[in-house]
Motif scaffolding. Structure first.
Motif, short mmCIF file in Angstrom:
data_model
loop_
_atom_site.label_atom_id
_atom_site.label_comp_id
_atom_site.label_asym_id
_atom_site.label_seq_id
_atom_site.Cartn_x
_atom_site.Cartn_y
_atom_site.Cartn_z
N ASP A 210 10.48 21.97 9.71
CA ASP A 210 10.89 21.77 8.32
C ASP A 210 11.25 20.31 8.04
OD1 ASP A 210 11.65 23.27 5.77
OD2 ASP A 210 13.53 22.23 6.18
N LEU B 50 9.75 17.72 8.73
CA LEU B 50 8.61 16.88 8.36
C LEU B 50 8.55 16.68 6.84
CD1 LEU B 50 6.33 15.35 9.79
CD2 LEU B 50 4.84 17.30 9.36
N LYS B 51 9.20 17.59 6.10
CA LYS B 51 9.24 17.48 4.63
C LYS B 51 10.13 16.31 4.20
CE LYS B 51 8.80 22.51 4.50
NZ LYS B 51 9.57 23.78 4.34
N ASN B 52 10.89 15.76 5.12
CA ASN B 52 11.75 14.61 4.82
C ASN B 52 11.20 13.29 5.36
OD1 ASN B 52 13.84 15.68 3.26
ND2 ASN B 52 14.95 16.43 5.06
N ASN C 13 5.50 13.22 1.13
CA ASN C 13 6.06 13.42 2.47
C ASN C 13 4.99 13.98 3.41
OD1 ASN C 13 6.31 16.43 2.77
ND2 ASN C 13 7.56 16.19 0.91
N GLY D 59 4.92 16.57 5.28
CA GLY D 59 4.68 18.02 5.25
C GLY D 59 3.63 18.38 4.20
#
Ligand code: CA
Lengths: 191, 191
Positions: free
Chosen positions: B16, B18-20, B35, B37
């Motif tokens: 999760d 990776l979304k940041n 991002n 993700g």
């Protein structure tokens, strides 16, 4: 060839808009709501990692394709939060119009092929679609457990509501995953 | 079974993050940077839609899996912008440590399997990896054309730099895609 690639690229550029569709679920760290583009990546990764928990007969490569496509109609129709109240018939009508427009950007043969995969997902009747739907329902409660409430808190839902709206669909496609998750959700509501 | 699923879910919750991880490229509308993700979702969709333009012998299902996994090491190592200056050896060392930690969260057999797919991508020697790399390079210039400059403007690059750093890699794996794209980039730089 060039006109064909023009059409494919128009579709892929349009798909970029899914990154601006905001969902009810937050990231695990609770810092912001997730968007439907990154959500689609995450559950495709769920499928890749959790393939062994799929019932016999599920083709995981088709499931992954289904999950990559499953939310594209939200570009026009928006995301319908699981715990919101929706006019299902109106929502399905909006999504069908969205599918006409968005898949319609592709070359005709490909438009027909990919739209059929999306319709299979929506109908949730084949083993691939039933498993794909269960992953789509399985990810949000895991995010909510990580973020300590997330959309459960925002929508003020109870364990029973989650079991009815979410658990039933996870269990249908992936009973092992619901057996693993349900005690964790129950414990969270008792904390 | 439960310990195995515990490990798989720890990995998926970690993913999760990776979304940041923020990239140099913006969304098509230029409203924000994308991002890693949502980028991973987008290029997996590129693979699905553009499969027919892959050279013979490419297994598109393996390419899609590769693209879903390809950026996970950025959770620890960060994204290295294409037009930035990097110490390649230091970056590769950081990414190897990141891969140890992140893929290491999975059950051992799966850790070995998925890490091997990531290493195959990085090595860019097999047909699947060469095509996957070309898609990873093909998406940013399309985003830049849509957003009217994007990372080209931010990094002050010329057409020749793009051709050398990006075009060469797109052409290697997907000559049809570079033949389609390069005149569009050239025209943008002449506008
Ligand atoms: Ca990258």
């Amino acid at each position: 060839m060039s006109a064909r690639l023009d059409a494919q690229m128009s579709f892929l550029n349009e798909a970029d808009k899914l990154k601006n569709v905001i969902r009810a679920t937050t990231l695990c760290d609770g810092s912001r709501h997730e968007n439907s583009g990154e959500h689609s990546w995450h559950i495709a990764l769920y499928a890749l990692v959790l393939a062994e928990h799929a019932p016999d007969g599920v083709d995981i490569n088709r499931v992954i394709k289904m999950l990559l496509l499953h939310d594209l109609v939200e570009i026009d129709a928006g995301d319908a939060p699981i715990f919101g109240d929706h006019d299902i018939a109106a929502m399905e009508a909006d999504e069908a119009i969205a599918a006409d427009r968005i898949f319609g950007m592709l070359p005709v043969d490909q438009s027909v092929e990919l739209r059929a995969i999306w319709e299979e997902f929506e109908a949730a009747q084949t083993p691939d679609a039933i498993f794909a739907k269960s992953l789509d329902r399985f990810q949000p409660p895991n995010q909510n457990l990580m973020s300590n409430g997330g959309s459960w808190t925002d929508y003020g839902v109870s364990y029973d509501t989650i079991e009815a709206r979410v658990g039933s669909k996870i269990e249908r496609g992936a009973p092992v995953l619901w057996a693993w998750l349900s005690p964790k959700i129950r414990a969270w509501f008792l904390h």
